[in-house]
Scaffold this motif. Structure first.
Motif: not given
Length: 156
Positions: A76-91
């Motif tokens: 649950e590192r912030p940068e990894l969660l941010a990357e996943l959030r961006r991916w989910l938001s774009r899909e």
């Protein structure tokens, strides 16, 4: 931003049908149509009304399949969660994504034409997000209720 009872009534009404005319809304709230227009403009400007959208009838557009997906991440590192959030938001096939407590880290509502499309989406998700530990899927057999309405309580 302070919301008075007229704003609250207005928000409840436009959530049910944002296509109502100012005149129709004015009749229900007992304000003038111009007052309704001013209030709607202010609510949009202040971000209370984030956007307006059309709710489609799934049967009329080819009956897409709905999946409820629980994701667990490795770290649950912030940068990894941010990357996943961006991916989910774009899909575009991910209708809703929630960061949650409990066994899962994220819960998704996914809508795609069929299970093959779902399989392709999830394969891409896993391939492009190395921090994903596992996911579980539930297939929606039917829709009991669907919406984004947030009840806005009226003042006493």
């Amino acid at each position: 931003m302070e919301l008075d009872n007229f704003d609250r009534q207005l928000l409840n009404l436009v959530q049910e049908d944002a296509d109502q005319t100012s005149e129709r809304l004015a009749e229900q709230i007992h304000l003038s149509p111009s007052a309704i227009q001013r209030r709607l403009k202010r609510l949009r400007k202040e971000g209370v009304i984030a956007r307006e959208c059309a709710v489609l009838e799934p049967k009329k557009i080819g009956r897409p399949t709905f999946f409820i997906v629980s994701l667990q991440v490795e770290r649950e590192r912030p940068e990894l969660l941010a990357e996943l959030r961006r991916w989910l938001s774009r899909e575009p096939h991910i209708q809703q994504a929630f960061y949650v407590t409990g066994e899962a880290d994220f819960v998704l509502v996914v809508t795609v034409p069929d299970t093959d499309a779902y399989d392709e989406l999830m394969s891409r998700l896993v391939r492009e997000n190395s921090n994903l530990k596992r996911f579980t899927t539930s297939v929606a057999l039917g829709v009991v209720k669907r919406g984004l309405t947030i009840p806005v309580p009226l003042e006493d």
